[in-house]
Structures are given as C-alpha cells and as structure tokens.
Scaffold this motif. Structure first.
Motif, short mmCIF file in Angstrom:
data_model
loop_
_atom_site.label_atom_id
_atom_site.label_comp_id
_atom_site.label_asym_id
_atom_site.label_seq_id
_atom_site.Cartn_x
_atom_site.Cartn_y
_atom_site.Cartn_z
N GLY A 132 9.60 -11.52 -4.29
CA GLY A 132 9.35 -11.42 -5.83
C GLY A 132 7.53 -11.25 -5.99
N LYS A 133 7.23 -10.69 -5.03
CA LYS A 133 5.56 -10.43 -5.19
C LYS A 133 5.32 -8.96 -5.40
CE LYS A 133 4.46 -14.20 -1.72
NZ LYS A 133 4.10 -14.50 -0.55
N PRO A 134 4.18 -8.61 -5.99
CA PRO A 134 3.76 -7.21 -6.17
C PRO A 134 3.55 -6.42 -4.87
CG PRO A 134 2.39 -8.64 -7.57
CD PRO A 134 3.12 -9.57 -6.44
N GLN A 135 4.10 -5.34 -4.86
CA GLN A 135 3.95 -4.45 -3.62
C GLN A 135 2.61 -3.74 -3.31
OE1 GLN A 135 6.39 -0.79 -3.49
NE2 GLN A 135 6.42 -0.85 -5.79
N ARG A 136 1.96 -3.60 -2.02
CA ARG A 136 0.80 -3.46 -1.70
C ARG A 136 0.61 -1.82 -1.70
NH1 ARG A 136 -0.02 -6.17 3.41
NH2 ARG A 136 -0.06 -8.16 1.73
N PHE A 137 1.57 -1.02 -1.52
CA PHE A 137 1.38 0.31 -1.15
C PHE A 137 2.21 1.21 -2.18
CE2 PHE A 137 0.85 -1.67 2.67
CZ PHE A 137 -0.55 -1.42 3.28
N GLY A 138 2.85 0.66 -3.07
CA GLY A 138 3.64 1.42 -4.11
C GLY A 138 4.57 2.32 -3.51
N THR A 139 5.49 1.97 -2.74
CA THR A 139 6.49 2.66 -1.81
C THR A 139 7.97 2.24 -2.48
OG1 THR A 139 6.88 0.98 -0.17
CG2 THR A 139 5.28 2.85 0.31
N GLN A 140 8.01 1.20 -3.03
CA GLN A 140 9.50 0.75 -3.67
C GLN A 140 9.77 0.97 -5.14
OE1 GLN A 140 11.58 -0.62 -0.87
NE2 GLN A 140 10.02 0.52 0.02
N ALA A 141 10.87 1.38 -5.62
CA ALA A 141 11.20 1.63 -6.85
C ALA A 141 12.60 1.01 -7.00
CB ALA A 141 11.49 3.26 -7.26
N ASN A 142 12.99 0.47 -8.25
CA ASN A 142 14.14 -0.07 -8.55
C ASN A 142 15.19 1.07 -8.65
OD1 ASN A 142 13.80 0.93 -11.17
ND2 ASN A 142 13.09 -0.96 -12.02
N GLU A 143 16.49 0.55 -9.30
CA GLU A 143 17.64 1.32 -9.48
C GLU A 143 17.34 2.49 -10.47
OE1 GLU A 143 17.91 -2.55 -10.81
OE2 GLU A 143 18.15 -1.97 -8.87
N SER A 144 16.28 2.09 -11.42
CA SER A 144 15.91 2.94 -12.68
C SER A 144 14.93 3.95 -11.98
CB SER A 144 15.59 2.17 -13.94
OG SER A 144 16.63 1.22 -14.21
N PHE A 145 14.46 4.05 -10.99
CA PHE A 145 13.57 5.10 -10.46
C PHE A 145 12.29 4.71 -11.02
CE2 PHE A 145 17.48 7.17 -10.23
CZ PHE A 145 17.70 7.31 -8.89
N GLU A 146 12.03 3.44 -11.32
CA GLU A 146 10.54 2.88 -11.67
C GLU A 146 10.12 2.15 -10.59
OE1 GLU A 146 9.23 3.63 -14.53
OE2 GLU A 146 10.97 4.46 -15.42
N LEU A 147 8.71 2.39 -10.50
CA LEU A 147 8.11 1.58 -9.13
C LEU A 147 7.97 -0.12 -9.56
CD1 LEU A 147 5.24 3.61 -8.05
CD2 LEU A 147 7.18 3.22 -7.05
N TYR A 148 8.34 -0.95 -8.77
CA TYR A 148 8.10 -2.14 -8.71
C TYR A 148 6.59 -2.62 -8.98
CZ TYR A 148 12.78 -3.39 -7.22
OH TYR A 148 14.25 -3.31 -7.24
N PRO A 149 6.36 -3.53 -9.61
CA PRO A 149 4.70 -3.78 -9.85
C PRO A 149 3.95 -3.61 -8.50
CG PRO A 149 6.13 -5.68 -10.86
CD PRO A 149 7.13 -4.78 -9.97
N ILE A 150 2.81 -3.26 -8.33
CA ILE A 150 1.97 -3.05 -7.35
C ILE A 150 0.37 -3.99 -7.78
CG2 ILE A 150 0.17 -1.32 -6.31
CD1 ILE A 150 2.23 0.89 -7.41
N GLU A 151 0.15 -4.66 -6.48
CA GLU A 151 -0.99 -5.39 -6.64
C GLU A 151 -2.23 -4.54 -6.57
OE1 GLU A 151 -2.63 -6.30 -2.24
OE2 GLU A 151 -0.76 -7.35 -2.72
N ASP A 152 -3.08 -5.06 -7.38
CA ASP A 152 -4.50 -4.25 -7.75
C ASP A 152 -4.27 -2.87 -7.65
OD1 ASP A 152 -7.20 -3.56 -7.36
OD2 ASP A 152 -7.28 -3.71 -5.45
N GLU A 153 -3.58 -2.59 -8.64
CA GLU A 153 -3.13 -0.92 -8.76
C GLU A 153 -4.29 0.17 -8.69
OE1 GLU A 153 0.11 1.88 -11.12
OE2 GLU A 153 0.24 -0.43 -11.39
N SER A 154 -5.49 -0.60 -9.36
CA SER A 154 -6.32 0.61 -9.40
C SER A 154 -6.90 1.09 -8.08
CB SER A 154 -7.78 -0.19 -10.09
OG SER A 154 -8.16 -1.22 -9.75
N ASN A 155 -6.68 0.33 -7.14
CA ASN A 155 -7.03 0.55 -5.72
C ASN A 155 -5.88 1.30 -4.97
OD1 ASN A 155 -9.97 0.18 -5.90
ND2 ASN A 155 -9.30 -1.92 -6.12
N VAL A 156 -4.77 1.45 -5.46
CA VAL A 156 -3.38 1.48 -4.73
C VAL A 156 -3.56 3.20 -3.67
CG1 VAL A 156 -1.89 2.89 -6.40
CG2 VAL A 156 -1.09 1.67 -4.38
N ASP A 157 -4.37 3.97 -4.29
CA ASP A 157 -4.42 5.12 -3.65
C ASP A 157 -5.32 5.05 -2.54
OD1 ASP A 157 -2.74 6.87 -5.45
OD2 ASP A 157 -4.44 7.44 -6.73
#
Length: 190
Positions: A132-157
C-alpha cells in the motif's frame, strides 16, 4: 564446507557441494519459468481458475526452494534465462516473507552486477504496491492500465535511468496504447 556452513543449511536440503551441477539447476529453473508464463497466458482467458494459478505458483515456489536451497542465483552462476525464471517465480510468489528476503538478496546481486537492475526495480515496486505504499520506479499499473502512485515522482526518471528503464512518459504512452487496444475489444496479443 565448514561446520558452520553445514549448520546454516535448511534441513532436508543437500549442501551446495552435493547439489546438482549449475547447468542442470539452470535448466530446471528455465522450465519452471516457462511453465509460469504459460499459466499466465492461460490466466488472460475467460473462465480461468485463479485458485489453480495460485496453487501452481505455490508448487513452483516449493520447487525453486528445493532446487536453490532458498538462495537467489546470479547471472554468473546460471545465466540470464535462469535468472529471469527465478525473478518470475519469486514475483508471483504469495510468500511475503520470502519476497522480502529475496529483495535483499537481489539488491546484493544487483550491486555486484549479477542480477538485472530492471527486474529488481520491478520486484521492489510490486512489493511496495502490495504494502500500500507508493512505488519507487513506476513499473506497476492497475487493471485499468494506470500507474499506481509513485514516490517523489518529479525524480522518477532519474531512478528509472539508474535501473536501465526508459523515461516514465514512454511507459505511460505504452499503457495508453494498450488501454486503447483493449477498449476496441481486441486482446492484448492482437
């Protein structure tokens, strides 16, 4: 093998020196990984029994534990195909304690250059999402093909780049394409 090493062996499992050759271990892992992927393809069809998939995942996990004595094997030991198979088996395991231990082992191997960084990033993100935590690298999406929340998204790249992953915008574009394809009634493989 020292006496202390023998004491650390799981009961009922032969020490590594008495174990099968690594080439045989690698082949067994590859077969389990191929079976995992066949089952996941079947799971995309209507009427598939999720309980059967969970049972197959438990059986594969038990086989992995027996084959490896619970130690994650690296690229230098068993090669890329067998390491990928291990990743799949562990990613689909329902044993959160085992997964936490494997995350530590993966990190050690990644630091040595002996495990794929992108697989490690995916594994960590899935564990965070399960918790139930934000993901770190942005690799996981839900069944609607939307990414789960990402921690510190401005630095995810930056984090994605360090793991050999493309920019998040590329992933989002790919997810949108999949979402559009599914919306038209076509399957993922069409």
């Amino acid at each position: 093998m020292t006496e202390s090493n023998l004491a650390n062996q799981p009961s009922g499992v032969a020490p590594r020196s008495a174990a099968k050759p690594l080439s045989e271990v690698a082949q067994q892992l590859i077969v389990l990984g191929e079976e995992d992927q066949r089952d996941r393809e079947k799971a995309m069809t209507a009427g598939f029994d999720d309980a059967r998939l969970a049972e197959a995942d438990r059986r594969r996990q038990a086989a992995w534990l027996e084959i490896t004595s619970g130690r994650l094997l690296g690229l230098s030991e068993v090669g890329e195909a067998a390491v990928t198979a291990q990743f799949l088996l562990l990613q689909h395991s329902g044993d959160r304690i085992l997964q936490a231990d494997m995350a530590r082992q993966m990190q050690e191997l990644v630091e040595k250059g002996d495990f794929p960084k992108d697989d490690f990033a995916t594994f960590i993100d899935r564990q965070l999402v399960y918790d139930g935590k934000p993901q770190r690298f942005g690799t996981q999406a839900n069944e609607s093909f939307e990414l789960y929340p990402i921690e510190d998204e401005s630095n995810v790249d930056k984090r994605r780049e360090s793991m050999g992953l493309p920019p998040i915008a590329q992933l989002r574009e790919k997810l949108q394409q999949i979402k559009s394809t599914v919306a038209t009634g076509k399957g993922l493989g069409e």
